[in-house]
Design a protein around this motif. Sequence first.
Motif, short mmCIF file in Angstrom:
data_model
loop_
_atom_site.label_atom_id
_atom_site.label_comp_id
_atom_site.label_asym_id
_atom_site.label_seq_id
_atom_site.Cartn_x
_atom_site.Cartn_y
_atom_site.Cartn_z
N SER A 44 -6.97 2.01 -2.49
CA SER A 44 -6.03 3.10 -2.74
C SER A 44 -5.43 2.92 -4.13
CB SER A 44 -4.92 3.10 -1.69
OG SER A 44 -3.92 4.04 -2.03
N ALA A 45 -5.33 4.03 -4.86
CA ALA A 45 -4.72 3.99 -6.19
C ALA A 45 -3.20 3.97 -6.11
CB ALA A 45 -5.18 5.19 -7.01
N SER A 46 -2.66 4.30 -4.95
CA SER A 46 -1.20 4.32 -4.77
C SER A 46 -0.75 2.99 -4.19
CB SER A 46 -0.79 5.45 -3.82
OG SER A 46 -1.21 6.70 -4.33
N ARG A 84 -13.58 -3.80 -8.77
CA ARG A 84 -14.14 -3.69 -7.42
C ARG A 84 -13.12 -4.00 -6.33
NH1 ARG A 84 -19.70 -3.64 -7.39
NH2 ARG A 84 -19.31 -2.84 -5.29
N ILE A 85 -12.02 -4.68 -6.66
CA ILE A 85 -11.10 -5.09 -5.59
C ILE A 85 -9.66 -4.63 -5.81
CG2 ILE A 85 -12.47 -7.06 -4.83
CD1 ILE A 85 -10.71 -8.89 -6.42
N ASN A 86 -9.32 -4.16 -7.00
CA ASN A 86 -7.95 -3.69 -7.22
C ASN A 86 -7.62 -2.54 -6.27
OD1 ASN A 86 -5.39 -3.17 -8.43
ND2 ASN A 86 -6.33 -1.57 -9.66
N GLY A 87 -6.51 -2.65 -5.59
CA GLY A 87 -6.06 -1.61 -4.68
C GLY A 87 -6.61 -1.72 -3.27
N ILE A 88 -7.41 -2.75 -2.98
CA ILE A 88 -7.98 -2.88 -1.65
C ILE A 88 -6.86 -3.02 -0.62
CG2 ILE A 88 -8.25 -5.41 -1.76
CD1 ILE A 88 -10.76 -3.02 -0.16
N GLU A 205 -0.60 -8.91 -7.41
CA GLU A 205 0.48 -8.67 -6.45
C GLU A 205 -0.11 -8.48 -5.05
OE1 GLU A 205 3.78 -6.20 -9.15
OE2 GLU A 205 2.50 -5.14 -7.71
N TRP A 206 0.60 -9.02 -4.05
CA TRP A 206 0.39 -8.60 -2.68
C TRP A 206 1.53 -7.67 -2.32
CZ3 TRP A 206 -3.74 -8.46 0.03
CH2 TRP A 206 -4.70 -9.49 0.03
N ARG A 207 1.19 -6.46 -1.90
CA ARG A 207 2.18 -5.47 -1.48
C ARG A 207 1.91 -5.10 -0.02
NH1 ARG A 207 4.69 -3.80 -6.19
NH2 ARG A 207 5.84 -2.25 -4.98
N ALA A 208 2.93 -4.51 0.64
CA ALA A 208 2.79 -4.19 2.05
C ALA A 208 3.60 -2.96 2.41
CB ALA A 208 3.22 -5.39 2.91
N GLU A 209 3.38 -2.49 3.63
CA GLU A 209 4.10 -1.32 4.12
C GLU A 209 5.57 -1.62 4.40
OE1 GLU A 209 0.92 1.29 6.61
OE2 GLU A 209 1.37 -0.70 7.45
#
Length: 275
Positions: A44-46, A84-88, A205-209
């Motif tokens: 996801s780009a967001s 290949r993995i950014n935004g996974i 970065e690790w981001r989450a909901e």
Amino acid sequence: MEEEREVKPIKRGRLRLAAGISYYRMKRYASWVVNGRHFASVRSASPLPHLHKRHQTPLLRQLKDVEMWMQHNKVTNLRLAIERINGIVIRPGETFSYWKLIGKPTRRKGYLEGMLLSHGRVLSGVGGGLCQLSNLIYWMTLFTPLTVTERHRHSYDVFPDSRRTQPFGSGATCFYNYLDLQIANRTNQAFQLCLWLTDSDLVGEWRAELPPTRRYEVYEKEHWITPAIWGGYERHNLLYRRVYDLEGAYIGDEFITENHAYMMYEPLLPGSSQQ
């Protein structure tokens, strides 16, 4: 924990090494198909709203006996892999596989010759330098509730500890495709890996909901350097992490991994660890 080792490093012939690589690569291809895991594949780009961990490492470092052209080529290799993995997004129940997402680094895809470490030697190879990316991802993951299910470390400690800011053995080596880094999401929320390059650094970065509910502190125990009967030195430590809530109350202590490595330099050289 592993028993202490007093075994001289094994040097295998070129044909045996090639046969071993082919065998383990085929075994990995099969495991991707039949092991029953659900591998993350959606990007996801967001960015997800809540930051859990951010880390960055310098792109160019002057290393002993390593020519700088390898470092500059590494930047190209990192850029291609990041695409290949950014935004996974790793949803609950899914597993992140480093090599399943990146694929085999080849000249046809634009990868260049970069630095590889093989049995304690510095070599050049197509796609070299991608260990910096797997190291970064692994280190960041230790500060999240995600679960590392596969991680590998070099059996050789090649460079002294000059300006080391993390404990020995806190990285994750990679070699296509059987030395993989796999991370399972056993939480109830999605996590997202965001990666990019600046002029000077690799940033992740690790981001989450949902926002974080824990704070982690990674540290080492039983760090020692010992002479081996085969004539060199061996290095060992244990990695743990302390867990706190956001108010600073101590929750617990968790074992992470045990590290062993053959040292390729004298341990009392300037800039090396003297523990």
